[in-house]
Design a protein around this motif. Structure first.
Motif, PDB file in Angstrom:
ATOM      1  N   VAL A  38       0.768  -1.125   0.010  1.00 26.89           N
ATOM      2  CA  VAL A  38       0.073  -0.056  -0.004  1.00 26.89           C
ATOM      3  C   VAL A  38       0.792   1.339  -0.058  1.00 26.89           C
ATOM      4  O   VAL A  38       1.581   1.440   1.015  1.00 26.89           O
ATOM      5  N   LYS A  40      -0.241   4.692  -0.014  1.00 26.35           N
ATOM      6  CA  LYS A  40      -0.700   5.996   0.353  1.00 26.35           C
ATOM      7  C   LYS A  40       0.238   6.789   1.042  1.00 26.35           C
ATOM      8  O   LYS A  40       0.121   8.019   1.211  1.00 26.35           O
ATOM      9  N   TYR A  41       1.368   6.125   1.860  1.00 24.34           N
ATOM     10  CA  TYR A  41       2.148   6.935   2.664  1.00 24.34           C
ATOM     11  C   TYR A  41       3.451   7.483   1.669  1.00 24.34           C
ATOM     12  O   TYR A  41       4.292   8.033   2.363  1.00 24.34           O
ATOM     13  N   SER A  61      -5.400   3.983  -1.691  1.00 27.87           N
ATOM     14  CA  SER A  61      -6.661   4.113  -1.550  1.00 27.87           C
ATOM     15  C   SER A  61      -7.336   5.327  -1.916  1.00 27.87           C
ATOM     16  O   SER A  61      -8.624   5.296  -2.023  1.00 27.87           O
ATOM     17  N   ILE A  84      -8.025   0.256  -3.254  1.00 26.82           N
ATOM     18  CA  ILE A  84      -8.451  -0.365  -2.244  1.00 26.82           C
ATOM     19  C   ILE A  84      -9.414   0.313  -1.177  1.00 26.82           C
ATOM     20  O   ILE A  84      -9.695  -0.065  -0.167  1.00 26.82           O
ATOM     21  N   MET A 166     -13.449  -8.437   0.678  1.00 24.28           N
ATOM     22  CA  MET A 166     -12.212  -7.557   1.555  1.00 24.28           C
ATOM     23  C   MET A 166     -12.942  -7.189   2.559  1.00 24.28           C
ATOM     24  O   MET A 166     -14.145  -6.897   2.817  1.00 24.28           O
ATOM     25  N   MET A 168     -11.763  -5.282   7.031  1.00 20.06           N
ATOM     26  CA  MET A 168     -10.928  -5.010   8.016  1.00 20.06           C
ATOM     27  C   MET A 168     -11.499  -5.360   9.263  1.00 20.06           C
ATOM     28  O   MET A 168     -12.629  -5.434   9.615  1.00 20.06           O
ATOM     29  N   MET A 206      -3.437  -6.156   7.653  1.00 20.64           N
ATOM     30  CA  MET A 206      -2.711  -4.842   7.493  1.00 20.64           C
ATOM     31  C   MET A 206      -1.699  -5.072   8.213  1.00 20.64           C
ATOM     32  O   MET A 206      -1.202  -5.963   8.971  1.00 20.64           O
ATOM     33  N   SER A 207      -0.586  -3.666   8.381  1.00 24.37           N
ATOM     34  CA  SER A 207       0.386  -3.920   9.125  1.00 24.37           C
ATOM     35  C   SER A 207       0.449  -4.583  10.729  1.00 24.37           C
ATOM     36  O   SER A 207       1.517  -5.277  10.844  1.00 24.37           O
ATOM     37  N   ARG A 222      -3.080  -6.364   2.757  1.00 22.29           N
ATOM     38  CA  ARG A 222      -2.424  -5.003   2.369  1.00 22.29           C
ATOM     39  C   ARG A 222      -1.658  -4.426   3.333  1.00 22.29           C
ATOM     40  O   ARG A 222      -2.184  -4.021   4.326  1.00 22.29           O
ATOM     41  N   VAL A 223      -0.396  -4.254   3.019  1.00 25.67           N
ATOM     42  CA  VAL A 223       0.552  -3.718   4.058  1.00 25.67           C
ATOM     43  C   VAL A 223       1.053  -2.339   3.673  1.00 25.67           C
ATOM     44  O   VAL A 223       1.723  -2.331   2.468  1.00 25.67           O
ATOM     45  N   GLY A 224       1.020  -1.368   4.229  1.00 21.63           N
ATOM     46  CA  GLY A 224       1.650  -0.158   4.117  1.00 21.63           C
ATOM     47  C   GLY A 224       2.533   0.181   4.973  1.00 21.63           C
ATOM     48  O   GLY A 224       3.697   0.148   4.793  1.00 21.63           O
ATOM     49  N   SER A 225       2.042   0.858   6.381  1.00 26.42           N
ATOM     50  CA  SER A 225       3.091   1.509   6.969  1.00 26.42           C
ATOM     51  C   SER A 225       4.468   0.533   7.422  1.00 26.42           C
ATOM     52  O   SER A 225       5.644   0.933   7.470  1.00 26.42           O
TER      53      SER A 225
HETATM   54  C1  LIG Z   1      -4.173   2.239   4.332  1.00 27.65           C
HETATM   55  C2  LIG Z   1      -4.593   0.775   3.979  1.00 27.65           C
HETATM   56  C3  LIG Z   1      -4.061  -0.371   4.348  1.00 27.65           C
HETATM   57  C4  LIG Z   1      -2.820  -0.496   4.802  1.00 27.65           C
HETATM   58  O1  LIG Z   1      -2.423  -0.070   6.125  1.00 27.65           O
HETATM   59  P1  LIG Z   1      -1.410  -0.384   7.160  1.00 27.65           P
HETATM   60  O2  LIG Z   1      -1.744  -0.300   8.526  1.00 27.65           O
HETATM   61  O3  LIG Z   1      -0.359   0.970   6.981  1.00 27.65           O
HETATM   62  O4  LIG Z   1      -0.417  -1.338   6.635  1.00 27.65           O
HETATM   63  C5  LIG Z   1      -4.773  -1.502   4.007  1.00 27.65           C
HETATM   64  N1  LIG Z   1      -6.105  -1.596   3.763  1.00 27.65           N
HETATM   65  C6  LIG Z   1      -6.564  -0.138   3.466  1.00 27.65           C
HETATM   66  C7  LIG Z   1      -8.159  -0.062   2.723  1.00 27.65           C
HETATM   67  C8  LIG Z   1      -5.944   0.806   3.807  1.00 27.65           C
HETATM   68  O5  LIG Z   1      -6.746   2.277   3.387  1.00 27.65           O
END
Ligand SMILES: *Cc1c(COP(=O)(O)O)cnc(C)c1O
Length: 229
Positions: A38, A40-41, A61, A84, A166, A168, A206-207, A222-225
Motif C-alpha cells: 500500500v 498511500k504513505y 486508497s 483499495i 475484502m 478490515m 494490514m501492518s 494489504r500492507v502499508g506502514s
Molecule cells: C492504508 C490501508 C491499508 C494499509 O494499512 P497499514 O496499517 O499502513 O498497513 C490497508 N487497507 C486499506 C483499505 C487501507 O486504506
C-alpha cells in the motif's frame, strides 16, 4: 546510516518472512498469499524503491493518488495496481483502465456503476466486495447479512467478475478481536462459495494484524506502514 533504498528493501524482506511464517503456521506456502504494498504513505520515488525491492502489486486508497503514481511509474511494465479505498462513481472511468483488481466495491450502487462503466469501456473488471464485518459505523462496506442475496444477483452484472471479499478488523479489541473478525470473514467467504465458485479471494490484514489474518485464511494482505518504517 542506511539509505531509503536499504531501509525499504529490509522492510520488504522482514514482511515477506512474516508472511511465510504465518502461511506455514496455517499449513500453507507463502505463495498462497499475495502481498499488496500500500503506497498511500509514499511518493512516487519511494514507491519505485518498493518495486525494486520486488513488490509488484501496489495498492492505493485514493483514486487521485493512484492516477498520479500510475502515470509517474508508467515506465514500470511489470507492476499492477489495486484500488483499495472508497471510490466515488464519477472516478470509475479514469480508474478502471489502470487497475487489475478493484478491492473496495462497498455498495450495490457502486457495483452497478462499475458494471456500466466497464461495459462502456468494453472491458471486464475483477472486483472484491468489501464487507463491514465489525459493523463499525465509520467503515464502508456491505452488511454481512446482505451478502448472500447480492451474490445471487451477480448475473445482472455481465462486465464484472467477483473474485472474493475484502474486509478490515475492528478498530478496538486488539488481536483477539481481529482474529474473530477475520474468522467471520473467512466463514462468510466459504458460505458465498456455494453460490459462486469464483468467490475465492480473502483480502484481509494490514501492518498490525496481517499475521493473524493469514493464520485465519487470508489470500491477500494489504500492507502499508510496515514497509516504510
Ligand atoms: C492504508 C490501508 C491499508 C494499509 O494499512 P497499514 O496499517 O499502513 O498497513 C490497508 N487497507 C486499506 C483499505 C487501507 O486504506
Amino acid at each position: 546510516m542506511s539509505t531509503a533504498q536499504e531501509r525499504i528493501a529490509n522492510n520488504v524482506t522482514v514482511v515477506r518472512q512474516q508472511i511465510a511464517d504465518a502461511a506455514n503456521r496455517s499449513g500453507r506456502t507463502e505463495d498462497s498469499v499475495t502481498l499488496v504494498a500500500v503506497t498511500k504513505y509514499a511518493d512516487a520515488a519511494e514507491t519505485r524503491l518498493l518495486v525494486e525491492a520486488g513488490c509488484l502489486v501496489l495498492g492505493e486508497s485514493r483514486p487521485q493518488l493512484l492516477w498520479q503514481k500510475a502515470q509517474e511509474l508508467a515506465d514500470l511494465e511489470n507492476i499492477e495496481w489495486h484500488q483499495i479505498g472508497h471510490m466515488q462513481r464519477n472516478k470509475l472511468a479514469r480508474t478502471l483502465p489502470i487497475i487489475s483488481l478493484f478491492q473496495s466495491v462497498d455498495s450495490e450502487r457502486l457495483l452497478q456503476a462499475t458494471d456500466e462503466v466497464s461495459a462502456k469501456l468494453n472491458r471486464a473488471t475483477d472486483v472484491l466486495l468489501e464487507v463491514n464485518i465489525s459493523g463499525d459505523s465509520t467503515k464502508h462496506g456491505f452488511a454481512p447479512s446482505d451478502m448472500s442475496s447480492i451474490v445471487q444477483r451477480l448475473d445482472l452484472y455481465s462486465h464484472i467478475s467477483v473474485r472474493g471479499i475484502m474486509g478490515m478488523a475492528s478498530l478496538l479489541g486488539g488481536k483477539e478481536q481481529a482474529r474473530r473478525d477475520f474468522a467471520a470473514l473467512r466463514d462468510l467467504r466459504d458460505s458465498l462459495l456455494n453460490y459462486s465458485e469464483t468467490i475465492r479471494e480473502l483480502s484481509m490484514g494490514m501492518s498490525g494484524d496481517f499475521d493473524v489474518a493469514i493464520e485465519e485464511g487470508a489470500t491477500i494482505v494489504r500492507v502499508g506502514s510496515a514497509l516504510f518504517e
